[in-house]
Scaffold this motif. Structure first.
Motif, PDB file in Angstrom:
ATOM      1  N   HIS A  95       0.283 -13.315  -6.244  1.00 48.40           N
ATOM      2  CA  HIS A  95       1.152 -14.585  -5.900  1.00 48.40           C
ATOM      3  C   HIS A  95       0.509 -15.477  -4.522  1.00 48.40           C
ATOM      4  CE1 HIS A  95       3.579 -14.764  -9.531  1.00 48.40           C
ATOM      5  NE2 HIS A  95       3.895 -13.195  -9.131  1.00 48.40           N
ATOM      6  N   LEU A  96       0.545 -14.497  -3.569  1.00 47.90           N
ATOM      7  CA  LEU A  96      -0.052 -14.974  -2.301  1.00 47.90           C
ATOM      8  C   LEU A  96      -1.341 -15.506  -2.579  1.00 47.90           C
ATOM      9  CD1 LEU A  96       1.402 -12.492   0.247  1.00 47.90           C
ATOM     10  CD2 LEU A  96       2.337 -14.659  -0.101  1.00 47.90           C
ATOM     11  N   ALA A  97      -2.181 -14.801  -3.421  1.00 48.33           N
ATOM     12  CA  ALA A  97      -3.808 -15.529  -3.506  1.00 48.33           C
ATOM     13  C   ALA A  97      -3.430 -16.827  -4.426  1.00 48.33           C
ATOM     14  CB  ALA A  97      -4.278 -14.321  -4.399  1.00 48.33           C
ATOM     15  N   SER A  98      -2.822 -17.029  -5.296  1.00 45.71           N
ATOM     16  CA  SER A  98      -2.319 -18.031  -5.966  1.00 45.71           C
ATOM     17  C   SER A  98      -1.888 -19.244  -5.097  1.00 45.71           C
ATOM     18  CB  SER A  98      -1.265 -17.940  -6.979  1.00 45.71           C
ATOM     19  OG  SER A  98      -1.541 -16.970  -8.051  1.00 45.71           O
ATOM     20  N   ALA A  99      -1.072 -19.027  -4.266  1.00 46.56           N
ATOM     21  CA  ALA A  99      -0.709 -19.852  -3.274  1.00 46.56           C
ATOM     22  C   ALA A  99      -1.865 -20.481  -2.170  1.00 46.56           C
ATOM     23  CB  ALA A  99       0.560 -19.300  -2.445  1.00 46.56           C
ATOM     24  N   GLN A 100      -2.557 -19.486  -1.905  1.00 52.12           N
ATOM     25  CA  GLN A 100      -3.793 -19.829  -1.122  1.00 52.12           C
ATOM     26  C   GLN A 100      -5.000 -20.577  -1.935  1.00 52.12           C
ATOM     27  OE1 GLN A 100      -6.815 -16.755  -0.331  1.00 52.12           O
ATOM     28  NE2 GLN A 100      -7.563 -18.073   1.630  1.00 52.12           N
ATOM     29  N   ALA A 101      -4.979 -20.617  -3.151  1.00 57.96           N
ATOM     30  CA  ALA A 101      -5.619 -21.177  -4.110  1.00 57.96           C
ATOM     31  C   ALA A 101      -5.448 -22.411  -4.302  1.00 57.96           C
ATOM     32  CB  ALA A 101      -6.172 -20.401  -5.539  1.00 57.96           C
ATOM     33  N   GLU A 102      -3.885 -22.616  -4.440  1.00 58.15           N
ATOM     34  CA  GLU A 102      -3.469 -24.047  -4.499  1.00 58.15           C
ATOM     35  C   GLU A 102      -3.422 -24.824  -3.162  1.00 58.15           C
ATOM     36  OE1 GLU A 102       0.485 -23.009  -5.792  1.00 58.15           O
ATOM     37  OE2 GLU A 102      -0.125 -22.445  -7.885  1.00 58.15           O
ATOM     38  N   GLY A 103      -3.876 -24.202  -1.935  1.00 60.52           N
ATOM     39  CA  GLY A 103      -4.024 -24.833  -0.827  1.00 60.52           C
ATOM     40  C   GLY A 103      -2.894 -24.660   0.080  1.00 60.52           C
ATOM     41  N   ARG A 104      -1.918 -23.858  -0.198  1.00 59.30           N
ATOM     42  CA  ARG A 104      -0.507 -23.704   0.403  1.00 59.30           C
ATOM     43  C   ARG A 104      -0.592 -22.937   1.529  1.00 59.30           C
ATOM     44  NH1 ARG A 104       3.412 -26.106  -2.881  1.00 59.30           N
ATOM     45  NH2 ARG A 104       2.752 -26.260  -4.985  1.00 59.30           N
ATOM     46  N   LEU A 105      -1.497 -22.178   1.692  1.00 53.40           N
ATOM     47  CA  LEU A 105      -1.737 -21.066   2.761  1.00 53.40           C
ATOM     48  C   LEU A 105      -3.222 -21.266   3.206  1.00 53.40           C
ATOM     49  CD1 LEU A 105      -0.224 -17.724   1.275  1.00 53.40           C
ATOM     50  CD2 LEU A 105       1.006 -19.314   3.059  1.00 53.40           C
ATOM     51  N   THR A 106      -3.549 -21.130   4.348  1.00 51.54           N
ATOM     52  CA  THR A 106      -4.751 -20.922   5.027  1.00 51.54           C
ATOM     53  C   THR A 106      -5.107 -19.454   4.825  1.00 51.54           C
ATOM     54  OG1 THR A 106      -3.998 -20.209   7.180  1.00 51.54           O
ATOM     55  CG2 THR A 106      -3.905 -22.892   6.783  1.00 51.54           C
ATOM     56  N   PRO A 107      -6.624 -19.212   4.922  1.00 54.20           N
ATOM     57  CA  PRO A 107      -7.051 -17.788   4.640  1.00 54.20           C
ATOM     58  C   PRO A 107      -6.417 -17.050   6.021  1.00 54.20           C
ATOM     59  CG  PRO A 107      -8.933 -19.484   4.626  1.00 54.20           C
ATOM     60  CD  PRO A 107      -7.590 -20.283   5.064  1.00 54.20           C
ATOM     61  N   ALA A 108      -6.096 -17.491   6.967  1.00 50.51           N
ATOM     62  CA  ALA A 108      -5.641 -16.491   7.979  1.00 50.51           C
ATOM     63  C   ALA A 108      -4.154 -16.179   7.798  1.00 50.51           C
ATOM     64  CB  ALA A 108      -5.846 -17.147   9.401  1.00 50.51           C
ATOM     65  N   GLU A 109      -3.439 -17.440   7.326  1.00 47.63           N
ATOM     66  CA  GLU A 109      -2.019 -16.849   6.751  1.00 47.63           C
ATOM     67  C   GLU A 109      -2.051 -15.973   5.617  1.00 47.63           C
ATOM     68  OE1 GLU A 109       0.284 -21.010   7.824  1.00 47.63           O
ATOM     69  OE2 GLU A 109      -1.022 -21.118   6.129  1.00 47.63           O
ATOM     70  N   PHE A 110      -2.974 -16.092   4.688  1.00 59.51           N
ATOM     71  CA  PHE A 110      -3.125 -15.197   3.545  1.00 59.51           C
ATOM     72  C   PHE A 110      -3.361 -13.808   4.050  1.00 59.51           C
ATOM     73  CE2 PHE A 110      -5.688 -13.018   0.666  1.00 59.51           C
ATOM     74  CZ  PHE A 110      -4.930 -12.905  -0.378  1.00 59.51           C
ATOM     75  N   GLU A 111      -4.242 -13.579   4.670  1.00 60.70           N
ATOM     76  CA  GLU A 111      -4.534 -12.355   5.380  1.00 60.70           C
ATOM     77  C   GLU A 111      -3.354 -11.678   5.935  1.00 60.70           C
ATOM     78  OE1 GLU A 111      -7.350 -10.410   4.824  1.00 60.70           O
ATOM     79  OE2 GLU A 111      -8.064 -11.938   3.466  1.00 60.70           O
ATOM     80  N   GLN A 112      -2.473 -12.413   6.778  1.00 65.45           N
ATOM     81  CA  GLN A 112      -1.454 -11.775   7.394  1.00 65.45           C
ATOM     82  C   GLN A 112      -0.447 -11.498   6.354  1.00 65.45           C
ATOM     83  OE1 GLN A 112       0.535 -14.844  10.108  1.00 65.45           O
ATOM     84  NE2 GLN A 112       1.389 -13.250  11.299  1.00 65.45           N
ATOM     85  N   ARG A 113      -0.227 -12.439   5.435  1.00 64.11           N
ATOM     86  CA  ARG A 113       0.974 -12.246   4.585  1.00 64.11           C
ATOM     87  C   ARG A 113       0.515 -11.145   3.672  1.00 64.11           C
ATOM     88  NH1 ARG A 113       4.085 -18.020   3.520  1.00 64.11           N
ATOM     89  NH2 ARG A 113       4.026 -18.742   5.412  1.00 64.11           N
ATOM     90  N   SER A 114      -0.738 -11.084   3.155  1.00 64.02           N
ATOM     91  CA  SER A 114      -0.847  -9.994   2.152  1.00 64.02           C
ATOM     92  C   SER A 114      -1.112  -8.723   2.813  1.00 64.02           C
ATOM     93  CB  SER A 114      -2.351 -10.317   1.434  1.00 64.02           C
ATOM     94  OG  SER A 114      -3.375 -10.321   2.662  1.00 64.02           O
ATOM     95  N   SER A 115      -1.343  -8.437   4.121  1.00 63.79           N
ATOM     96  CA  SER A 115      -1.089  -7.435   4.856  1.00 63.79           C
ATOM     97  C   SER A 115       0.227  -7.112   4.905  1.00 63.79           C
ATOM     98  CB  SER A 115      -1.977  -7.445   6.043  1.00 63.79           C
ATOM     99  OG  SER A 115      -1.554  -6.247   7.005  1.00 63.79           O
ATOM    100  N   ALA A 116       1.140  -7.958   5.186  1.00 64.56           N
ATOM    101  CA  ALA A 116       2.529  -7.350   5.210  1.00 64.56           C
ATOM    102  C   ALA A 116       3.080  -7.226   3.889  1.00 64.56           C
ATOM    103  CB  ALA A 116       3.142  -8.618   5.940  1.00 64.56           C
ATOM    104  N   ALA A 117       2.610  -7.731   3.030  1.00 64.21           N
ATOM    105  CA  ALA A 117       2.896  -7.505   1.376  1.00 64.21           C
ATOM    106  C   ALA A 117       2.581  -5.933   0.978  1.00 64.21           C
ATOM    107  CB  ALA A 117       2.657  -8.503   0.566  1.00 64.21           C
TER     108      ALA A 117
END
Length: 169
Positions: A25-47
């Motif tokens: 779901h975080l990857a989908s949010a990144q693909a939609e442009g809601r998360l930057t790559p850095a935010e995605f990496e940080q949040r996916s690591s936390a997930a």
């Protein structure tokens, strides 16, 4: 479950599949442009390291509501599962469905490593022949440069044209 940002049972432990689903779901949010790559990496690591549903809530608080188990998931990017977090990962960030798994990647060179080794040594052999014939044969330097043609000739022999089906891949 009402969603990641407001779970019904925040104290309930997560399974590996639920963590992977959240990363999807975080990857989908990144693909939609809601998360930057850095935010995605940080949040996916936390997930991936989340233990309970409450650990996931802050990761989705500023995103549109998503119900766990919804079918519109992007595939989760590769990464170590929490059980293997201490082991080194051979994957890169990002997901490429077109890349064959490492077990299916093979060199066409004369059985693989043997041909690769022969190709790597060919410049050194050409250099030795160049100096060997240059010094020990009278007038040898005039023609010893021809030994450097061994390098591309070795490449043609080792990596050759292959069959038509191999070239079409």
């Amino acid at each position: 479950m009402s969603g990641y940002a407001d779970p019904d049972r925040p104290e309930q432990r997560l399974s590996d599949a639920e963590r992977d689903e959240a990363v999807g779901h975080l990857a989908s949010a990144q693909a939609e442009g809601r998360l930057t790559p850095a935010e995605f990496e940080q949040r996916s690591s936390a997930a991936r390291s989340a233990v309970t549903w409450a650990d996931l809530a802050p990761l989705f608080a500023d995103l549109p509501p998503v119900a766990p188990g919804s079918p519109d998931l992007a595939p989760p990017p590769p990464g170590p599962s929490p059980a293997y977090a201490g082991l080194p990962s051979s994957t890169t960030t990002g997901w490429d469905a077109s890349a064959p798994p490492p077990s299916r990647r093979r060199s066409r060179a004369l059985g693989g490593r043997v041909g690769d080794t022969v190709m790597a040594l060919s410049p050194f052999v050409a250099l030795l022949l160049f100096f060997g014939f240059g010094f020990w044969v009278p007038g040898g330097f005039a023609w010893s440069w021809l030994w450097f043609f061994l390098i591309p000739i070795t490449g043609i022999i080792v990596y050759g044209g292959g069959s038509a089906t191999e070239r079409d891949r």
